[in-house]
Design an enzyme around this catalytic site. Structure first.
Site, short mmCIF file in Angstrom:
data_model
loop_
_atom_site.label_atom_id
_atom_site.label_comp_id
_atom_site.label_asym_id
_atom_site.label_seq_id
_atom_site.Cartn_x
_atom_site.Cartn_y
_atom_site.Cartn_z
N ASN A 214 6.68 133.22 62.33
CA ASN A 214 5.76 132.55 61.09
C ASN A 214 7.21 133.00 59.79
O ASN A 214 7.86 133.66 59.86
CB ASN A 214 4.60 132.44 60.79
CG ASN A 214 4.36 134.23 60.20
OD1 ASN A 214 4.80 134.95 59.41
ND2 ASN A 214 3.77 134.67 61.19
N ARG A 215 6.54 132.32 58.62
CA ARG A 215 7.93 132.96 57.66
C ARG A 215 7.59 133.91 56.56
O ARG A 215 8.38 134.24 55.57
CB ARG A 215 7.52 131.62 56.27
CG ARG A 215 8.00 130.01 57.49
CD ARG A 215 7.93 129.29 56.11
NE ARG A 215 7.29 128.51 56.20
CZ ARG A 215 6.81 128.72 54.15
NH1 ARG A 215 7.81 129.39 53.80
NH2 ARG A 215 5.83 128.12 53.80
#
Ligand code: PMT
Length: 413
Positions: A214-215
């Site tokens: 994820n970011r």
């Protein structure tokens, strides 16, 4: 913050050989180190070893004079250092320091130094318990000098007693806390506390070259760890794969997957009083990661996923006494959901992040959050740099810890 600068004084005792390890441990923790040897220390450890390990010329007796550029070396050294540590510190060094004697480079520098000083005494137990030494230790403590050790154990004489120098890793940890916090490691608002923080994403392997992730950049968690250390806490940071430097004074453990993060967090959770899970842990992982790279020519693969352990939800059992803080990354605000999540995870606080906006949350320099607690109304912290938000949040968690301790004392009384 730039690298903490430590002047390490080494005096003439058998434990002087451990000073090379202290230098190594400090450098591992991101410090810049310069060493100063007393006249007799040179009989136990060579200036060359300390010079090579520290990467700086060692101050010896000749540095008492001007340094050739019209500057007094002891004043330059005193103004350079964020903290001075003397390890080992002999009874003689402590006596000279207590009396304000300045008859060599180290004592002259100590007299000119206005920052935090840490002594790691090492001597025979009879010398340590002598009334003269005890009086000097008291004088120095009253003056704000910090001590680490001495420990009980085998002494150079072959006897067992109190007088062993603390282990280099413990000396280095204590110096770091002082250097980072300007003395707060002993007197700061979180001095003596252990804080555990997780940060960044986890990567769940699909095959040897691909992963589910994820970011999360880790910025929020790293800012919290930096602030906890600045307030004097002994801080451990469990970091997923991120490209950020370790904050000064923080012990960092790098992990990749949710399982690795769980193991690292649970290993350190028992000793922590405050645990903050900012990590964006992947909820799912590929059930059977491929051993070799999945070939495009074989067509589009189907990924079967399974659930990862919920690290935060397991913490009430692993660390029943710790104050637990979860972060929530959501795209739509919902009071009901936040309240339900707080209860489901068994956390004391849930810090609600809106990750639908690009100016805050994932990867951004700023953040804006709503704080939910088990007791009390939600409160909103307006958008600001993550470092500033970290100060407000650590202050809030510290107040909650103190409130909880006060009410425990009240209940017991
Ligand atoms: O890293 P940055 O780029 O600075 O961005 C910061 C952030 C937006 C990632 C951070 O502020 C944040 O919101 N982190 C929590 C992200 C998240 O995983 O939220 P969640 O709602 O899925 O999880 C809730 C809580 O449970 C979190 O504390 C999480 O660490 C924990 N959790 C989640 C899943 C899991 N398997 N185990 C967990 O412990």
């Amino acid at each position: 913050m730039s690298r903490p600068r430590v002047l390490l004084g080494v005096t003439g005792g058998i434990a002087a050989y451990k000073s090379t390890d202290v230098v190594r441990r400090l450098i591992e923790r991101g410090c810049e180190v310069k060493c100063a040897l007393t006249r007799s220390a040179g009989s136990f450890v060579t200036p060359l070893s300390l010079e090579v390990l520290s990467g700086h010329a060692v101050y010896e007796q000749e540095y008492l004079t001007a340094n050739g550029r019209g500057e007094e070396s002891h004043i330059v050294a005193a103004q350079w250092a964020d903290a001075v540590c003397v390890a080992p510190a002999t009874a003689h060094l402590m006596a000279r320091l207590a009396l304000g004697l300045a008859d060599d480079f180290l004592t002259t520098t100590l007299l000119a130094f206005t920052g935090p000083v840490l002594l790691a005494p090492a001597m025979h137990s009879d010398m340590w318990s002598h009334a003269a030494t005890a009086a000097h230790v008291e004088t120095l403590s009253n003056r704000g000098v910090h001590f680490v050790g001495p420990e009980e154990g085998p002494l150079a004489s072959g006897e067992v007693g109190v007088g062993r120098m603390s282990e280099p890793v413990d000396v280095a940890e204590a110096v770091m806390r002082l250097a980072v916090s300007g003395g707060a490691g002993v007197t700061g608002a979180l001095a003596g506390r252990r804080v555990l923080i997780s940060a960044g994403p986890t990567h769940e392997p699909i095959d040897p070259v691909r992963y589910l992730g994820n970011r999360s950049s880790g910025k929020m968690g790293f800012a919290l760890a930096a602030e906890a250390a600045r307030q004097g806490a002994s801080t451990t940071l469990v970091a997923g794969p991120v490209a950020l430097p370790t904050p000064a004074g923080v012990e960092r453990i790098d992990v990749t997957t949710a399982f690795e993060m769980r193991d690292a967090v649970y290993r350190h959770a028992g000793e922590a009083e405050l645990i903050v899970m900012t990590a964006a842990v992947a909820d799912f992982r590929p059930s059977s990661p491929a051993g070799g790279k999945i070939k495009r020519a074989r067509g589009v693969p189907t990924l079967e996923l399974e659930e990862n352990p919920d690290i935060l939800a397991g913490l009430p059992e692993v660390a029943p006494r710790a104050l637990l803080v979860g972060f929530a990354a959501e795209t739509e605000p919902s009071v009901e959901e936040a309240t339900a999540k707080l209860a489901r995870k068994g956390a004391d606080f849930l810090i609600w992040n809106d990750v639908s906006r690009s100016d805050i949350g994932f990867g951004a320099e700023n953040n804006e959050v709503t704080v939910y607690s088990r007791s009390g109304e939600p409160s909103h912290l307006e958008r600001r740099p993550k470092e500033e938000l970290a100060v407000a949040l650590i202050d809030l968690f510290r107040d909650a810890l103190e409130d909880r301790e006060r009410s425990a004392v009240g209940t017991a009384g």
